[in-house]
Design a protein around this motif. Structure first.
Motif, PDB file in Angstrom:
ATOM      1  N   GLY A 143      -7.554  16.705 -11.531  1.00  0.00           N
ATOM      2  CA  GLY A 143      -6.720  15.227 -11.330  1.00  0.00           C
ATOM      3  C   GLY A 143      -5.648  15.341 -10.283  1.00  0.00           C
ATOM      4  O   GLY A 143      -5.369  14.234  -9.670  1.00  0.00           O
ATOM      5  N   ALA A 144      -4.925  16.306 -10.071  1.00  0.00           N
ATOM      6  CA  ALA A 144      -4.083  16.767  -8.622  1.00  0.00           C
ATOM      7  C   ALA A 144      -4.767  16.370  -7.632  1.00  0.00           C
ATOM      8  O   ALA A 144      -4.431  15.853  -6.699  1.00  0.00           O
ATOM      9  N   LEU A 145      -6.099  16.961  -7.586  1.00  0.00           N
ATOM     10  CA  LEU A 145      -6.794  16.651  -6.209  1.00  0.00           C
ATOM     11  C   LEU A 145      -7.254  15.179  -6.116  1.00  0.00           C
ATOM     12  O   LEU A 145      -7.078  14.628  -4.967  1.00  0.00           O
ATOM     13  N   GLU A 146      -7.610  14.417  -7.320  1.00  0.00           N
ATOM     14  CA  GLU A 146      -8.060  13.085  -7.263  1.00  0.00           C
ATOM     15  C   GLU A 146      -6.652  12.106  -6.887  1.00  0.00           C
ATOM     16  O   GLU A 146      -6.568  11.233  -5.938  1.00  0.00           O
ATOM     17  N   ALA A 147      -5.335  12.473  -7.106  1.00  0.00           N
ATOM     18  CA  ALA A 147      -4.261  11.818  -7.111  1.00  0.00           C
ATOM     19  C   ALA A 147      -3.700  11.909  -5.798  1.00  0.00           C
ATOM     20  O   ALA A 147      -3.493  11.189  -4.874  1.00  0.00           O
ATOM     21  N   SER A 148      -4.130  13.180  -5.250  1.00  0.00           N
ATOM     22  CA  SER A 148      -3.631  13.628  -3.699  1.00  0.00           C
ATOM     23  C   SER A 148      -4.671  12.865  -2.661  1.00  0.00           C
ATOM     24  O   SER A 148      -4.220  12.367  -1.577  1.00  0.00           O
ATOM     25  N   ARG A 149      -5.960  12.770  -3.134  1.00  0.00           N
ATOM     26  CA  ARG A 149      -6.854  12.071  -2.490  1.00  0.00           C
ATOM     27  C   ARG A 149      -6.825  10.651  -2.143  1.00  0.00           C
ATOM     28  O   ARG A 149      -6.524   9.864  -1.118  1.00  0.00           O
ATOM     29  N   LYS A 150      -6.221   9.860  -3.319  1.00  0.00           N
ATOM     30  CA  LYS A 150      -5.764   8.565  -3.358  1.00  0.00           C
ATOM     31  C   LYS A 150      -4.536   8.278  -2.485  1.00  0.00           C
ATOM     32  O   LYS A 150      -4.320   7.197  -1.916  1.00  0.00           O
ATOM     33  N   ALA A 151      -3.722   9.286  -2.877  1.00  0.00           N
ATOM     34  CA  ALA A 151      -2.255   9.097  -2.145  1.00  0.00           C
ATOM     35  C   ALA A 151      -2.568   8.809  -0.476  1.00  0.00           C
ATOM     36  O   ALA A 151      -2.057   8.133   0.236  1.00  0.00           O
ATOM     37  N   LYS A 152      -3.295   9.868   0.000  1.00  0.00           N
ATOM     38  CA  LYS A 152      -3.809  10.048   1.191  1.00  0.00           C
ATOM     39  C   LYS A 152      -4.377   8.775   1.715  1.00  0.00           C
ATOM     40  O   LYS A 152      -4.121   8.061   2.789  1.00  0.00           O
ATOM     41  N   LEU A 153      -5.581   8.138   0.936  1.00  0.00           N
ATOM     42  CA  LEU A 153      -5.961   7.064   1.187  1.00  0.00           C
ATOM     43  C   LEU A 153      -5.265   5.855   1.351  1.00  0.00           C
ATOM     44  O   LEU A 153      -5.288   5.105   2.482  1.00  0.00           O
ATOM     45  N   PHE A 154      -4.518   5.609   0.331  1.00  0.00           N
ATOM     46  CA  PHE A 154      -3.586   4.468   0.412  1.00  0.00           C
ATOM     47  C   PHE A 154      -2.447   4.509   1.611  1.00  0.00           C
ATOM     48  O   PHE A 154      -2.095   3.648   2.210  1.00  0.00           O
ATOM     49  N   THR A 155      -2.011   5.705   1.843  1.00  0.00           N
ATOM     50  CA  THR A 155      -1.030   5.969   2.860  1.00  0.00           C
ATOM     51  C   THR A 155      -1.580   5.624   4.140  1.00  0.00           C
ATOM     52  O   THR A 155      -0.894   4.911   5.127  1.00  0.00           O
ATOM     53  N   LEU A 156      -2.831   6.160   4.456  1.00  0.00           N
ATOM     54  CA  LEU A 156      -3.197   5.852   5.617  1.00  0.00           C
ATOM     55  C   LEU A 156      -3.923   4.407   6.087  1.00  0.00           C
ATOM     56  O   LEU A 156      -3.820   3.953   7.136  1.00  0.00           O
ATOM     57  N   LEU A 157      -4.267   3.909   4.824  1.00  0.00           N
ATOM     58  CA  LEU A 157      -4.777   2.308   4.884  1.00  0.00           C
ATOM     59  C   LEU A 157      -3.413   1.651   5.239  1.00  0.00           C
ATOM     60  O   LEU A 157      -3.355   0.732   5.961  1.00  0.00           O
ATOM     61  N   GLY A 158      -2.239   1.775   4.521  1.00  0.00           N
ATOM     62  CA  GLY A 158      -1.138   1.265   4.872  1.00  0.00           C
ATOM     63  C   GLY A 158      -0.686   1.300   6.282  1.00  0.00           C
ATOM     64  O   GLY A 158      -0.149   0.471   6.997  1.00  0.00           O
ATOM     65  N   LEU A 174       0.838  -1.244   0.097  1.00  0.00           N
ATOM     66  CA  LEU A 174       0.067  -0.202  -0.109  1.00  0.00           C
ATOM     67  C   LEU A 174       0.780   1.230   0.013  1.00  0.00           C
ATOM     68  O   LEU A 174       0.401   2.480  -0.454  1.00  0.00           O
ATOM     69  N   GLY A 175       1.916   1.288   0.621  1.00  0.00           N
ATOM     70  CA  GLY A 175       2.830   2.328   0.611  1.00  0.00           C
ATOM     71  C   GLY A 175       3.510   2.663  -0.684  1.00  0.00           C
ATOM     72  O   GLY A 175       3.478   3.884  -1.354  1.00  0.00           O
ATOM     73  N   ILE A 176       3.654   1.498  -1.739  1.00  0.00           N
ATOM     74  CA  ILE A 176       4.083   1.804  -2.871  1.00  0.00           C
ATOM     75  C   ILE A 176       3.005   2.419  -3.972  1.00  0.00           C
ATOM     76  O   ILE A 176       3.249   3.317  -4.619  1.00  0.00           O
ATOM     77  N   VAL A 177       1.700   2.014  -3.546  1.00  0.00           N
ATOM     78  CA  VAL A 177       0.657   2.448  -4.445  1.00  0.00           C
ATOM     79  C   VAL A 177       0.536   3.975  -3.885  1.00  0.00           C
ATOM     80  O   VAL A 177       0.198   4.930  -4.828  1.00  0.00           O
ATOM     81  N   GLY A 178       0.743   4.416  -2.613  1.00  0.00           N
ATOM     82  CA  GLY A 178       0.543   5.479  -2.383  1.00  0.00           C
ATOM     83  C   GLY A 178       1.784   6.677  -2.892  1.00  0.00           C
ATOM     84  O   GLY A 178       1.347   7.600  -3.290  1.00  0.00           O
ATOM     85  N   ILE A 179       2.793   5.979  -3.001  1.00  0.00           N
ATOM     86  CA  ILE A 179       3.991   6.695  -3.661  1.00  0.00           C
ATOM     87  C   ILE A 179       3.553   6.952  -5.001  1.00  0.00           C
ATOM     88  O   ILE A 179       3.747   8.096  -5.427  1.00  0.00           O
ATOM     89  N   ILE A 180       2.962   6.008  -5.739  1.00  0.00           N
ATOM     90  CA  ILE A 180       2.700   6.221  -7.258  1.00  0.00           C
ATOM     91  C   ILE A 180       1.769   7.336  -7.236  1.00  0.00           C
ATOM     92  O   ILE A 180       1.872   8.596  -8.240  1.00  0.00           O
ATOM     93  N   PHE A 181       0.830   7.451  -6.607  1.00  0.00           N
ATOM     94  CA  PHE A 181      -0.211   8.609  -6.481  1.00  0.00           C
ATOM     95  C   PHE A 181       0.462   9.999  -6.100  1.00  0.00           C
ATOM     96  O   PHE A 181       0.081  10.940  -6.610  1.00  0.00           O
ATOM     97  N   ALA A 182       1.170  10.114  -5.149  1.00  0.00           N
ATOM     98  CA  ALA A 182       1.702  10.992  -4.703  1.00  0.00           C
ATOM     99  C   ALA A 182       2.597  11.572  -5.736  1.00  0.00           C
ATOM    100  O   ALA A 182       2.864  12.756  -5.677  1.00  0.00           O
TER     101      ALA A 182
END
Length: 140
Positions: free
Chosen positions: A95-110, A73-81
């Motif tokens: 698109g930047a807001l969506e990528a930021s939202r997904k980076a935060k989601l995967f980082t918090l899940l991880g 999940l950290g790697i997925v977070g890095i990709i979106f970040a």
């Protein structure tokens, strides 16, 4: 008298423009202002983030989660970040807001999964150690 080069209004008896230093002789070309910029040129609406809007990329948080908690999940977070800044540079604010939202989601899940796993391992190892201590005391 207007300067034929830059259009600056000078005194009537001036021979040189006060702004650009060009000659104000009668034979000089007349000044033509540049045409106005058409709304179709240049960056359009949504080009870049609005003034004062800071979109976080969560890059360092994703890296910490990757190294300490949950690798996938950290790697997925890095990709979106990493997509946040590139999308902002392209003018894709949505698109930047969506990528930021997904980076935060995967980082918090991880982070959450990593913490839960760590707690479970401490409890399990603690129980194993306590069991080993009891067996050692019983064998004495």
């Amino acid at each position: 008298m207007n300067c034929p080069n830059c259009g600056t209004n000078n005194l009537d008896n001036a021979t040189v423009c006060a702004n650009c230093g060009r000659s104000l002789s009668v034979g000089a070309q007349s000044y033509t202002p540049p045409p106005p910029v058409s709304p179709g040129y240049g960056p359009g609406p949504g080009a870049g983030a609005p003034a004062g809007m800071n979109i976080p990329n969560y890059l360092w948080q994703s890296i910490v989660v990757t190294l300490c908690c949950c690798l996938p999940l950290g790697i997925v977070g890095i990709i979106f970040a990493t997509q946040v800044n590139s999308k902002l540079a392209q003018g894709d604010t949505a698109g930047a807001l969506e990528a930021s939202r997904k980076a935060k989601l995967f980082t918090l899940l991880g982070l959450g999964i990593g913490l839960v796993f760590t707690i479970i391992m401490f409890v399990f190892n603690g129980a194993m150690i306590m069991n080993a201590v009891r067996e050692a005391q019983a064998n004495q």
